[in-house]
Design an enzyme around this catalytic site. Structure first.
Site, PDB file in Angstrom:
ATOM      1  N   SER A   1     -10.487   0.145   7.140  1.00 23.93           N
ATOM      2  CA  SER A   1      -9.848   0.215   5.819  1.00 23.93           C
ATOM      3  C   SER A   1      -9.147  -1.060   5.358  1.00 23.93           C
ATOM      4  CB  SER A   1      -8.854   1.377   5.780  1.00 23.93           C
ATOM      5  OG  SER A   1      -9.542   2.598   5.746  1.00 23.93           O
TER       6      SER A   1
ATOM      7  N   SER B   1      -9.862   2.325   2.850  1.00 25.77           N
ATOM      8  CA  SER B   1      -8.939   3.016   1.956  1.00 25.77           C
ATOM      9  C   SER B   1      -7.987   2.064   1.214  1.00 25.77           C
ATOM     10  CB  SER B   1      -8.098   4.014   2.767  1.00 25.77           C
ATOM     11  OG  SER B   1      -7.272   3.334   3.709  1.00 25.77           O
TER      12      SER B   1
ATOM     13  N   LYS C   1       0.844  -1.198   0.000  1.00 23.47           N
ATOM     14  CA  LYS C   1       0.000   0.000   0.000  1.00 23.47           C
ATOM     15  C   LYS C   1       0.883   1.254   0.000  1.00 23.47           C
ATOM     16  CE  LYS C   1      -3.881   2.085   2.586  1.00 23.47           C
ATOM     17  NZ  LYS C   1      -4.811   1.941   3.719  1.00 23.47           N
TER      18      LYS C   1
END
EC number: 6.3.5.7
Length: 493
Positions: A183, A159, A79
Site C-alpha cells: 500500500s 491503499s 494518511k
C-alpha cells in the site's frame, strides 16, 4: 504547482534554513494548491488550514532563533489511518464517523517534534483495504496522471492513494503512508513517486488504526529518494507503547545517498516473471538491471521458490487479523451508532451500515479461516507458508546478495470503476503480486519511478533489502533514480 510547491523537502529545508523563504509562505502556497485542486482530485478528506498556519508560524519563530528541527517548517499530508489529536481520524470509514482521537500516533508525534507542519488528512481505501483507493467512504481519489490524449480518470493505487496523489500533484511536500501488502509501493509506482516500506518494527504502529497487525508498517511517500530518506529518519523510532518496534539506532539514511554500488550483488528472482506480464514491464526490469550493472553492481539470478504461494497466504493472514482487529467497531464507545431494539441488533445494524463492501468481504473471509474446523486448514497452513517465504529470502541474503530488484506492479494505473476489476476482486488482489512477499517476510522494500509506458503513464521498479538495511535500499534506489531521470506530471486539473 508554484515555485514554492515544486521544491523538494531537501530544497525547501535549505531555503528555510537560509531564511530565503518562510514556512508560512510555503504552507500558504500548499493550502492554495489544495484549495484549487482537491475538489477534482479528492486527495484530502480534511484540510487543517488553521492548524497548519499556527504550526508554520511556530516553525518560523524557531528558525529565526536558529533552533529548527530536521523537518522544521516542511508541510506534510497525513494518511487518515494515523491518529492525530483532536483532528478527524476515521480510516476513511463510515463506522468511525466523527472520531477525533485524544492522542497522537507516535509517527506523527515524531514528525511534529522535528518541526513538520500538518496540512490535513489524506484519503485512503477504507481501513487500508484496497489497491485502488476506490473503497473509501469519501469516494475515490483521482490519479494526477492521465494517459496521452485521454481524459479518462485513473486510480492512484491503494491503499495510500491520497498520499501518493497529493505528493505527485504538489499538494504536500511529502506524506505519511502505510503498507500491509504493497500500500506504499504500489501507489508510488502508479503516480511516479518514491515510496518505502521499512522493515517491520522500524516505525511504531502505536496510534495507527490497525488492519493486520503482523504486516502493517508506516513509511513515507515523497517526490524523490532523498526526501524519502529525510522523512523516514524522522518517522522511525523505538516505542515502549509498541512492543513490535525494534530498539536499534535510526541511521542517517540521507548519508547513504551518493555512495557507490560497485561490487554489490543484486538478485533477480526467476519467480517474478509471471505469465502474461506485459512486455513493457519486462523491458523496464531489464533497463533497471543495465543501470545497476553500469554502476558496477553484479546482477545474479536467484530463486524464491515459495513466491507463488505468497498472495493466497497473504489473503488468509491479513483478513484473519483484520477480522480480529475490526471487532472493536461496534457503536458502543465511539464512531457511528445505529439504534436497535437491543444491544445485539445495535451491533448488527451499526456494523452493516458502517463498513463498506470490501471491508465486509475481508471480515467474512477472516472470520471463516479462523473458525473451528478451518483454522488448521487455512490460517495455520498460511502461517507455515509465511515461514517458508521468509526462509527463501534469508537463504538468498546468506549467499551474499545485497538487494533484490523486481518490478513494483504488473501494470501501469488502470481506470476508476474498471469493470474487470469490479467484477473480479481477485484481479484487484493480483495488483499486489510483487509486493506482498516483502510484508510476509517483514523486509524493507522501496518503489522508484523508472520510466513511462507506451501511454505515457509512470512505471516503477522495486528493491527489496535485508532486515534493517534501508541504507542499502536508499543507496541503490538513488542510482536507479539518477539513471532514470525525473518524470514531471502534466497538470490538467
Amino acid at each position: 504547482m508554484t515555485d514554492l510547491t515544486s521544491l523538494t523537502i531537501a530544497e525547501a529545508r535549505e531555503k528555510l534554513r537560509g531564511r530565503e523563504i518562510t514556512s508560512t509562505e510555503l504552507t500558504d502556497a500548499y493550502l492554495s494548491a489544495i484549495d484549487a485542486a482537491n475538489d477534482t482530485l479528492n486527495a484530502y478528506v480534511k484540510v487543517t488550514a488553521d492548524k497548519a498556519r499556527e504550526m508554520a508560524k511556530a516553525s518560523d519563530e524557531r528558525l529565526a532563533n536558529g533552533a529548527g528541527g530536521a523537518l522544521e517548517g516542511i508541510p506534510l499530508g497525513i494518511k487518515d489511518l494515523f491518529g492525530t489529536e483532536g483532528v478527524h481520524t476515521q480510516a476513511c470509514s463510515h463506522v468511525l464517523d466523527g472520531f477525533e482521537p485524544r492522542y497522537e500516533s507516535t509517527v506523527t508525534a515524531n514528525l511534529w517534534a522535528d518541526g513538520a507542519v500538518m496540512l490535513g488528512k489524506l484519503n485512503m481505501d477504507e481501513f487500508a483495504m484496497g489497491s485502488s483507493n476506490e473503497t473509501s467512504y469519501y469516494g475515490p481519489v483521482k490519479n494526477p496522471w492521465r494517459a496521452r490524449e485521454s481524459n479518462k480518470d485513473l486510480v492512484p493505487g491503494g491503499s495510500s492513494g491520497g498520499s501518493a496523489a497529493a505528493v505527485s500533484a504538489f499538494l504536500c511536500a511529502g506524506a505519511t503512508a502505510t503498507d500491509t501488502g504493497g500500500s506504499i509501493r504500489q501507489p508510488a509506482a502508479f503516480t511516479g513517486t518514491v515510496g518505502i516500506k521499512p522493515t517491520y518494527g522500524r516505525c511504531s504502529r502505536w496510534g495507527v488504526v490497525a488492519f493486520a497487525s503482523s504486516l502493517d508498517q508506516a513509511g513515507p511517500i515523497t517526490r524523490d529518494v532523498r526526501d524519502a530518506a529525510i522523512m523516514l529518519k524522522s518517522m522511525a523510532s523505538v516505542d515502549p507503547k509498541d512492543t513490535t518496534s525494534v530498539d536499534r539506532p535510526v541511521p542517517d539514511y540521507e548519508s547513504a545517498l551518493g555512495q557507490s554500488v560497485r561490487g554489490m550483488k543484486i538478485g533477480i528472482p526467476a519467480e517474478y516473471r509471471m505469465d502474461g506480464m506485459p512486455e513493457e514491464i519486462e523491458t523496464l526490469w531489464q533497463k533497471g538491471m543495465a543501470w545497476l550493472r553500469d554502476a558496477g553492481a553484479e546482477i545474479v539470478d536467484i530463486t524464491l521458490p515459495h513466491t507463488k504461494y505468497a498472495l493466497p497466504a497473504y489473503y488468509i493472514v491479513a483478513p484473519a487479523e483484520a477480522s480480529s482487529n475490526l471487532a472493536r467497531y461496534d457503536g458502543v464507545r465511539y464512531g457511528l451508532r445505529v439504534p436497535g431494539k437491543d444491544i445485539t441488533e445495535m451491533y448488527e445494524k451499526t456494523r452493516a451500515a458502517g463498513f463498506g463492501h470490501e471491508v465486509k468481504r475481508r471480515i467474512l473471509i477472516g472470520t471463516y479461516v479462523l473458525s473451528a474446523g478451518y483454522y488448521d486448514a487455512y490460517y495455520l497452513r498460511a502461517q507455515k507458508v509465511r515461514t517458508l517465504i521468509k526462509r527463501d529470502f534469508e537463504t538468498v541474503f546468506a549467499d551474499g546478495v545485497d538487494a533484490i530488484l523486481t518490478p513494483a506492479t504488473p501494470s501501469a494505473a488502470f481506470g476508476i470503476a474498471d469493470q474487470d476489476m469490479a467484477a473480479d476482486p481477485v484481479k484487484m488482489y493480483l495488483n499486489d503480486i510483487f509486493t506482498v512477499t516483502v510484508n510476509m517476510a517483514g523486509l524493507p522494500g522501496i518503489a522508484v519511478p523508472a520510466g513511462l509506458d507506451a501511454q505515457g503513464l509512470p512505471l516503477g521498479l522495486q528493491l527489496i533489502g535485508k532486515p534493517f538495511d534501508e541504507e542499502t535500499l536508499f543507496r541503490t534506489a538513488h542510482v536507479l533514480e539518477q539513471a532514470a531521470g525525473h518524470f514531471p506530471v502534466e497538470k490538467w486539473w
